[in-house]
Design a protein around this motif. Sequence first.
Motif, mmCIF file in Angstrom:
data_model
loop_
_atom_site.group_PDB
_atom_site.id
_atom_site.type_symbol
_atom_site.label_atom_id
_atom_site.label_comp_id
_atom_site.label_asym_id
_atom_site.label_seq_id
_atom_site.Cartn_x
_atom_site.Cartn_y
_atom_site.Cartn_z
ATOM 1 N N TYR A 130 0.857 -1.183 0.000
ATOM 2 C CA TYR A 130 0.000 0.000 0.000
ATOM 3 C C TYR A 130 0.893 1.232 0.000
ATOM 4 O O TYR A 130 1.720 1.402 0.899
ATOM 5 C CB TYR A 130 -0.900 0.030 1.231
ATOM 6 N N LEU A 131 0.716 2.109 -0.976
ATOM 7 C CA LEU A 131 1.494 3.339 -1.026
ATOM 8 C C LEU A 131 0.741 4.476 -0.347
ATOM 9 O O LEU A 131 -0.491 4.523 -0.341
ATOM 10 C CB LEU A 131 1.801 3.739 -2.474
ATOM 11 N N ARG A 132 1.500 5.395 0.195
ATOM 12 C CA ARG A 132 0.941 6.613 0.785
ATOM 13 C C ARG A 132 0.624 7.607 -0.327
ATOM 14 O O ARG A 132 1.484 7.912 -1.160
ATOM 15 C CB ARG A 132 1.941 7.228 1.762
ATOM 16 N N GLY A 133 -0.602 8.102 -0.352
ATOM 17 C CA GLY A 133 -0.997 9.131 -1.297
ATOM 18 C C GLY A 133 -1.286 10.437 -0.598
ATOM 19 O O GLY A 133 -1.120 10.570 0.633
ATOM 20 N N GLN A 134 -1.725 11.419 -1.357
ATOM 21 C CA GLN A 134 -2.050 12.714 -0.770
ATOM 22 C C GLN A 134 -3.079 12.586 0.340
ATOM 23 O O GLN A 134 -2.974 13.221 1.399
ATOM 24 C CB GLN A 134 -2.566 13.659 -1.853
ATOM 25 N N GLN A 135 -4.126 11.774 0.095
ATOM 26 C CA GLN A 135 -5.199 11.670 1.078
ATOM 27 C C GLN A 135 -4.742 10.984 2.356
ATOM 28 O O GLN A 135 -5.096 11.415 3.461
ATOM 29 C CB GLN A 135 -6.390 10.918 0.456
ATOM 30 N N GLU A 136 -3.941 9.925 2.227
ATOM 31 C CA GLU A 136 -3.428 9.257 3.419
ATOM 32 C C GLU A 136 -2.470 10.155 4.182
ATOM 33 O O GLU A 136 -2.453 10.157 5.416
ATOM 34 C CB GLU A 136 -2.723 7.946 3.025
ATOM 35 N N GLU A 137 -1.668 10.937 3.455
ATOM 36 C CA GLU A 137 -0.750 11.872 4.107
ATOM 37 C C GLU A 137 -1.535 12.924 4.896
ATOM 38 O O GLU A 137 -1.202 13.228 6.054
ATOM 39 C CB GLU A 137 0.137 12.546 3.053
ATOM 40 N N MET A 138 -2.570 13.492 4.279
ATOM 41 C CA MET A 138 -3.363 14.490 4.988
ATOM 42 C C MET A 138 -4.040 13.887 6.213
ATOM 43 O O MET A 138 -4.099 14.524 7.278
ATOM 44 C CB MET A 138 -4.404 15.104 4.048
ATOM 45 N N TRP A 139 -4.538 12.667 6.078
ATOM 46 C CA TRP A 139 -5.219 12.041 7.202
ATOM 47 C C TRP A 139 -4.265 11.800 8.369
ATOM 48 O O TRP A 139 -4.586 12.080 9.527
ATOM 49 C CB TRP A 139 -5.862 10.732 6.762
#
Length: 332
Positions: free
Chosen positions: A110-119
Amino acid sequence: MGLPPRLALPNRQASRHAASIVGAIEDGSRFASLGRPRRVWAIGAIHAQPDRLDLIHHAIGQRFRPGDRLVYLGNMIGFGDRVVETIDRLLAFRIALLAMPGMIASDIVYLRGQQEEMWQKLLQLHFAPDPRTVLDWMLRQGVAPTLAAYGGNQDAGMAGARGGAVMLGRWTRELRQAVAARPGHEQLFNALRRAAYTGGPANDIAKKEGATKEGAANDGAPDGTSDGADWTGNSRGGGSLLLVNSGIDPRRPLTGQGDAFWWGSAGFARLEQPYGGFNRLVRGYDPGWTPESPGVDVGPVTVTLDGGCGRGGHLVCACFDSFGEMLDLFQA
Protein backbone atom coordinates in the motif's frame (compact mmCIF):
# COMPACT_ATOMS: atom_id res chain seq x y z
CA MET A 1 -4.55 21.51 -5.53
CA GLY A 2 -1.51 23.42 -4.36
CA LEU A 3 0.96 22.58 -1.64
CA PRO A 4 -0.31 22.14 1.93
CA PRO A 5 0.18 24.72 4.68
CA ARG A 6 3.25 24.20 6.87
CA LEU A 7 2.50 21.61 9.54
CA ALA A 8 5.82 21.63 11.44
CA LEU A 9 5.10 18.17 12.80
CA PRO A 10 7.89 16.41 14.72
CA ASN A 11 9.76 13.55 13.11
CA ARG A 12 8.66 10.17 14.41
CA GLN A 13 10.37 6.82 14.63
CA ALA A 14 9.26 3.94 12.43
CA SER A 15 5.59 2.95 12.81
CA ARG A 16 4.56 0.14 15.10
CA HIS A 17 4.57 -3.37 13.71
CA ALA A 18 1.37 -4.02 11.77
CA ALA A 19 -0.88 -6.70 13.15
CA SER A 20 -1.05 -10.09 11.48
CA ILE A 21 -4.05 -9.05 9.41
CA VAL A 22 -1.76 -6.68 7.52
CA GLY A 23 1.44 -8.70 7.75
CA ALA A 24 5.01 -8.13 8.76
CA ILE A 25 6.60 -4.77 7.93
CA GLU A 26 10.32 -4.16 7.69
CA ASP A 27 11.51 -1.81 10.44
CA GLY A 28 12.40 1.62 9.16
CA SER A 29 11.78 0.80 5.50
CA ARG A 30 10.01 3.52 3.54
CA PHE A 31 10.20 1.65 0.26
CA ALA A 32 8.88 -1.71 -0.89
CA SER A 33 11.15 -3.96 -2.89
CA LEU A 34 9.14 -6.19 -5.21
CA GLY A 35 12.18 -8.19 -6.23
CA ARG A 36 11.90 -9.62 -9.71
CA PRO A 37 8.22 -10.59 -9.79
CA ARG A 38 6.37 -12.52 -12.41
CA ARG A 39 3.88 -9.66 -12.78
CA VAL A 40 2.90 -6.49 -10.88
CA TRP A 41 -0.76 -5.48 -10.57
CA ALA A 42 -1.14 -1.74 -9.91
CA ILE A 43 -4.43 -0.11 -8.83
CA GLY A 44 -4.95 3.63 -9.24
CA ALA A 45 -6.61 6.09 -6.85
CA ILE A 46 -9.71 4.46 -5.29
CA HIS A 47 -11.03 7.46 -3.33
CA ALA A 48 -13.29 5.35 -1.11
CA GLN A 49 -15.31 3.68 -3.86
CA PRO A 50 -15.62 0.08 -2.58
CA ASP A 51 -18.07 -1.09 -5.26
CA ARG A 52 -15.64 -0.27 -8.05
CA LEU A 53 -12.85 -1.78 -5.98
CA ASP A 54 -14.84 -5.02 -5.66
CA LEU A 55 -14.99 -5.30 -9.46
CA ILE A 56 -11.26 -4.72 -9.79
CA HIS A 57 -10.52 -7.22 -7.03
CA HIS A 58 -12.71 -9.80 -8.77
CA ALA A 59 -10.83 -9.32 -12.05
CA ILE A 60 -7.45 -9.55 -10.33
CA GLY A 61 -8.52 -12.58 -8.31
CA GLN A 62 -9.26 -14.51 -11.50
CA ARG A 63 -5.81 -13.72 -12.93
CA PHE A 64 -3.51 -13.52 -9.91
CA ARG A 65 -0.88 -16.23 -9.48
CA PRO A 66 1.90 -16.83 -6.92
CA GLY A 67 4.92 -14.86 -8.04
CA ASP A 68 2.73 -11.82 -8.78
CA ARG A 69 2.69 -8.65 -6.68
CA LEU A 70 -0.16 -6.24 -5.94
CA VAL A 71 0.44 -2.52 -5.37
CA TYR A 72 -2.22 0.02 -4.39
CA LEU A 73 -0.94 3.39 -5.62
CA GLY A 74 -2.27 5.56 -2.79
CA ASN A 75 -5.34 7.79 -2.42
CA MET A 76 -7.31 4.79 -1.29
CA ILE A 77 -9.39 7.19 0.84
CA GLY A 78 -10.55 10.78 0.32
CA PHE A 79 -13.46 12.38 -1.56
CA GLY A 80 -15.74 9.34 -1.17
CA ASP A 81 -17.66 8.76 2.05
CA ARG A 82 -17.35 4.94 2.21
CA VAL A 83 -13.92 4.97 3.77
CA VAL A 84 -14.50 2.26 6.36
CA GLU A 85 -15.96 -0.13 3.79
CA THR A 86 -13.04 0.53 1.44
CA ILE A 87 -10.39 -0.27 4.06
CA ASP A 88 -12.34 -3.38 5.06
CA ARG A 89 -12.36 -4.53 1.41
CA LEU A 90 -8.61 -3.97 1.13
CA LEU A 91 -8.00 -6.09 4.21
CA ALA A 92 -10.38 -8.84 3.13
CA PHE A 93 -8.76 -9.14 -0.31
CA ARG A 94 -5.33 -9.23 1.33
CA ILE A 95 -6.40 -12.18 3.45
CA ALA A 96 -7.78 -13.97 0.37
CA LEU A 97 -4.54 -13.51 -1.58
CA LEU A 98 -2.32 -14.54 1.32
CA ALA A 99 -4.28 -17.80 1.53
CA MET A 100 -2.83 -18.76 -1.87
CA PRO A 101 0.15 -21.17 -1.71
CA GLY A 102 3.46 -19.38 -2.05
CA MET A 103 2.16 -15.91 -1.13
CA ILE A 104 3.90 -13.84 1.57
CA ALA A 105 2.87 -10.60 3.27
CA SER A 106 5.34 -8.39 1.37
CA ASP A 107 3.74 -9.37 -1.97
CA ILE A 108 0.97 -6.82 -1.27
CA VAL A 109 1.93 -3.16 -0.90
CA TYR A 110 0.00 0.00 0.00
CA LEU A 111 1.49 3.34 -1.03
CA ARG A 112 0.94 6.61 0.79
CA GLY A 113 -1.00 9.13 -1.30
CA GLN A 114 -2.05 12.71 -0.77
CA GLN A 115 -5.20 11.67 1.08
CA GLU A 116 -3.43 9.26 3.42
CA GLU A 117 -0.75 11.87 4.11
CA MET A 118 -3.36 14.49 4.99
CA TRP A 119 -5.22 12.04 7.20
CA GLN A 120 -2.09 11.10 9.13
CA LYS A 121 -1.23 14.78 9.58
CA LEU A 122 -4.78 15.55 10.67
CA LEU A 123 -4.38 13.01 13.47
CA GLN A 124 -1.41 15.11 14.67
CA LEU A 125 -3.08 18.47 14.08
CA HIS A 126 -2.43 19.59 17.66
CA PHE A 127 1.26 19.96 16.71
CA ALA A 128 0.57 22.35 13.81
CA PRO A 129 1.51 26.03 14.31
CA ASP A 130 -1.72 27.23 12.65
CA PRO A 131 -4.19 24.34 13.01
CA ARG A 132 -7.26 26.27 11.84
CA THR A 133 -5.64 27.12 8.49
CA VAL A 134 -4.35 23.58 8.07
CA LEU A 135 -7.70 21.97 8.91
CA ASP A 136 -9.61 24.31 6.62
CA TRP A 137 -7.22 23.52 3.77
CA MET A 138 -7.49 19.75 4.33
CA LEU A 139 -11.27 19.86 4.37
CA ARG A 140 -11.27 21.61 1.01
CA GLN A 141 -8.89 19.00 -0.44
CA GLY A 142 -11.12 15.98 0.19
CA VAL A 143 -10.40 14.84 3.75
CA ALA A 144 -13.87 15.74 5.07
CA PRO A 145 -15.55 12.39 4.19
CA THR A 146 -12.71 10.48 5.89
CA LEU A 147 -13.12 12.62 8.99
CA ALA A 148 -16.86 11.91 9.04
CA ALA A 149 -16.32 8.18 8.43
CA TYR A 150 -14.40 7.89 11.69
CA GLY A 151 -16.94 9.92 13.63
CA GLY A 152 -15.15 13.26 13.49
CA ASN A 153 -17.00 16.55 13.49
CA GLN A 154 -15.62 19.50 11.51
CA ASP A 155 -17.11 22.12 13.80
CA ALA A 156 -15.68 20.40 16.86
CA GLY A 157 -12.30 20.32 15.16
CA MET A 158 -12.42 24.02 14.40
CA ALA A 159 -13.51 24.74 17.96
CA GLY A 160 -10.59 22.68 19.22
CA ALA A 161 -8.21 24.57 16.93
CA ARG A 162 -9.44 27.83 18.47
CA GLY A 163 -9.36 26.42 21.98
CA GLY A 164 -5.70 25.49 22.06
CA ALA A 165 -3.45 22.44 21.93
CA VAL A 166 -5.04 20.61 24.88
CA MET A 167 -8.57 20.86 23.53
CA LEU A 168 -7.43 20.03 19.99
CA GLY A 169 -5.35 17.10 21.28
CA ARG A 170 -8.47 15.68 22.89
CA TRP A 171 -10.27 15.85 19.51
CA THR A 172 -7.45 14.16 17.60
CA ARG A 173 -7.10 11.48 20.29
CA GLU A 174 -10.75 10.55 19.79
CA LEU A 175 -10.12 10.20 16.07
CA ARG A 176 -7.09 7.95 16.65
CA GLN A 177 -9.17 5.82 18.98
CA ALA A 178 -11.91 5.52 16.35
CA VAL A 179 -9.38 4.29 13.79
CA ALA A 180 -7.87 1.83 16.27
CA ALA A 181 -11.33 0.46 17.05
CA ARG A 182 -11.64 -0.78 13.45
CA PRO A 183 -9.76 -4.10 13.13
CA GLY A 184 -6.75 -3.71 10.88
CA HIS A 185 -7.31 -0.05 9.96
CA GLU A 186 -4.57 1.44 12.13
CA GLN A 187 -2.15 -1.27 11.01
CA LEU A 188 -2.85 -0.62 7.34
CA PHE A 189 -2.26 3.12 7.73
CA ASN A 190 1.00 2.32 9.54
CA ALA A 191 2.06 0.02 6.70
CA LEU A 192 2.03 2.69 3.97
CA ARG A 193 5.18 2.91 1.84
CA ARG A 194 6.48 5.86 -0.16
CA ALA A 195 7.21 3.92 -3.34
CA ALA A 196 7.62 0.39 -4.66
CA TYR A 197 10.18 -0.86 -7.14
CA THR A 198 11.33 -3.99 -8.93
CA GLY A 199 14.86 -5.26 -9.17
CA GLY A 200 16.59 -5.04 -5.80
CA PRO A 201 17.03 -6.65 -2.38
CA ALA A 202 14.29 -5.66 0.02
CA ASN A 203 16.33 -3.54 2.41
CA ASP A 204 18.94 -1.91 0.15
CA ILE A 205 17.22 1.47 -0.06
CA ALA A 206 16.35 1.56 3.62
CA LYS A 207 19.91 0.66 4.64
CA LYS A 208 21.39 3.43 2.51
CA GLU A 209 18.79 6.04 3.38
CA GLY A 210 20.70 7.40 6.34
CA ALA A 211 23.62 8.36 4.12
CA THR A 212 21.46 10.22 1.64
CA LYS A 213 21.46 14.00 1.51
CA GLU A 214 18.39 15.81 0.20
CA GLY A 215 18.99 17.15 -3.28
CA ALA A 216 22.14 15.10 -3.91
CA ALA A 217 22.97 14.47 -7.56
CA ASN A 218 21.43 11.28 -8.93
CA ASP A 219 24.08 9.31 -10.80
CA GLY A 220 21.95 6.21 -11.14
CA ALA A 221 22.28 4.85 -7.62
CA PRO A 222 19.02 5.25 -5.68
CA ASP A 223 20.63 7.09 -2.80
CA GLY A 224 22.69 9.44 -4.93
CA THR A 225 25.99 7.88 -3.77
CA SER A 226 28.88 7.25 -6.13
CA ASP A 227 28.52 3.50 -6.31
CA GLY A 228 25.22 1.70 -5.68
CA ALA A 229 26.39 -1.19 -7.84
CA ASP A 230 25.08 -3.71 -5.32
CA TRP A 231 21.53 -2.54 -5.95
CA THR A 232 20.05 -3.90 -9.16
CA GLY A 233 17.65 -0.98 -9.56
CA ASN A 234 20.24 1.42 -10.98
CA SER A 235 21.63 2.19 -14.40
CA ARG A 236 24.30 -0.48 -13.90
CA GLY A 237 21.90 -3.24 -12.92
CA GLY A 238 18.43 -3.21 -14.41
CA GLY A 239 15.65 -2.58 -11.89
CA SER A 240 12.99 -1.34 -14.27
CA LEU A 241 9.70 -0.40 -12.61
CA LEU A 242 9.06 2.35 -10.05
CA LEU A 243 5.55 2.86 -8.67
CA VAL A 244 4.53 6.07 -6.88
CA ASN A 245 1.39 7.92 -5.90
CA SER A 246 1.49 11.14 -7.90
CA GLY A 247 4.97 12.14 -8.99
CA ILE A 248 8.67 12.59 -8.35
CA ASP A 249 11.20 15.38 -8.46
CA PRO A 250 13.73 14.19 -11.08
CA ARG A 251 16.38 16.49 -9.57
CA ARG A 252 16.48 14.45 -6.36
CA PRO A 253 17.62 10.89 -5.66
CA LEU A 254 14.98 8.35 -4.78
CA THR A 255 15.58 8.49 -1.04
CA GLY A 256 15.66 12.31 -1.12
CA GLN A 257 12.17 12.73 -2.57
CA GLY A 258 10.47 13.52 0.74
CA ASP A 259 6.83 14.35 0.06
CA ALA A 260 7.41 14.77 -3.69
CA PHE A 261 5.91 11.30 -4.13
CA TRP A 262 2.44 12.73 -3.36
CA TRP A 263 2.87 16.49 -3.94
CA GLY A 264 5.44 16.50 -6.77
CA SER A 265 3.13 15.79 -9.70
CA ALA A 266 4.22 18.73 -11.86
CA GLY A 267 6.04 17.54 -14.93
CA PHE A 268 5.62 13.81 -14.24
CA ALA A 269 3.97 13.10 -17.59
CA ARG A 270 6.63 15.16 -19.40
CA LEU A 271 9.52 12.95 -18.29
CA GLU A 272 11.28 11.59 -21.37
CA GLN A 273 14.34 9.93 -19.85
CA PRO A 274 14.55 7.03 -17.37
CA TYR A 275 14.88 8.15 -13.78
CA GLY A 276 17.54 6.45 -11.67
CA GLY A 277 17.77 3.59 -14.11
CA PHE A 278 14.03 2.82 -13.97
CA ASN A 279 12.66 2.22 -17.45
CA ARG A 280 9.05 2.80 -16.40
CA LEU A 281 7.49 5.05 -13.76
CA VAL A 282 3.86 4.41 -12.83
CA ARG A 283 1.58 6.65 -10.78
CA GLY A 284 -2.02 6.22 -9.68
CA TYR A 285 -3.19 9.80 -9.13
CA ASP A 286 -3.25 12.85 -11.38
CA PRO A 287 -4.40 15.97 -9.49
CA GLY A 288 -5.09 17.64 -12.83
CA TRP A 289 -7.60 14.98 -13.88
CA THR A 290 -10.77 16.19 -15.63
CA PRO A 291 -13.66 14.25 -17.20
CA GLU A 292 -11.97 14.86 -20.54
CA SER A 293 -8.70 13.29 -19.34
CA PRO A 294 -7.73 9.82 -20.54
CA GLY A 295 -8.01 7.11 -17.91
CA VAL A 296 -4.54 5.94 -18.86
CA ASP A 297 -1.81 8.24 -20.09
CA VAL A 298 1.33 6.59 -21.44
CA GLY A 299 4.45 8.66 -22.06
CA PRO A 300 7.97 7.70 -23.12
CA VAL A 301 8.83 6.48 -19.61
CA THR A 302 5.69 7.20 -17.54
CA VAL A 303 2.24 5.71 -17.11
CA THR A 304 -0.65 7.43 -15.29
CA LEU A 305 -3.46 5.16 -14.04
CA ASP A 306 -6.12 7.63 -12.95
CA GLY A 307 -9.58 7.29 -14.44
CA GLY A 308 -11.10 9.78 -11.99
CA CYS A 309 -12.48 7.28 -9.51
CA GLY A 310 -14.37 9.17 -6.80
CA ARG A 311 -14.58 12.24 -9.04
CA GLY A 312 -17.11 10.92 -11.54
CA GLY A 313 -14.78 8.52 -13.36
CA HIS A 314 -13.52 4.95 -13.27
CA LEU A 315 -11.08 2.92 -11.20
CA VAL A 316 -8.14 1.73 -13.31
CA CYS A 317 -5.88 -1.27 -12.88
CA ALA A 318 -2.92 -2.31 -15.01
CA CYS A 319 -0.59 -5.28 -14.99
CA PHE A 320 3.14 -4.97 -15.78
CA ASP A 321 6.02 -7.34 -16.06
CA SER A 322 9.03 -6.60 -13.86
CA PHE A 323 10.67 -4.64 -16.68
CA GLY A 324 7.74 -2.22 -16.98
CA GLU A 325 5.97 -3.56 -20.04
CA MET A 326 2.16 -3.29 -19.71
CA LEU A 327 0.52 -6.70 -20.06
CA ASP A 328 -3.10 -6.04 -19.13
CA LEU A 329 -5.42 -3.10 -18.44
CA PHE A 330 -9.00 -2.81 -17.25
CA GLN A 331 -11.29 -0.39 -15.42
CA ALA A 332 -14.47 -0.43 -13.39
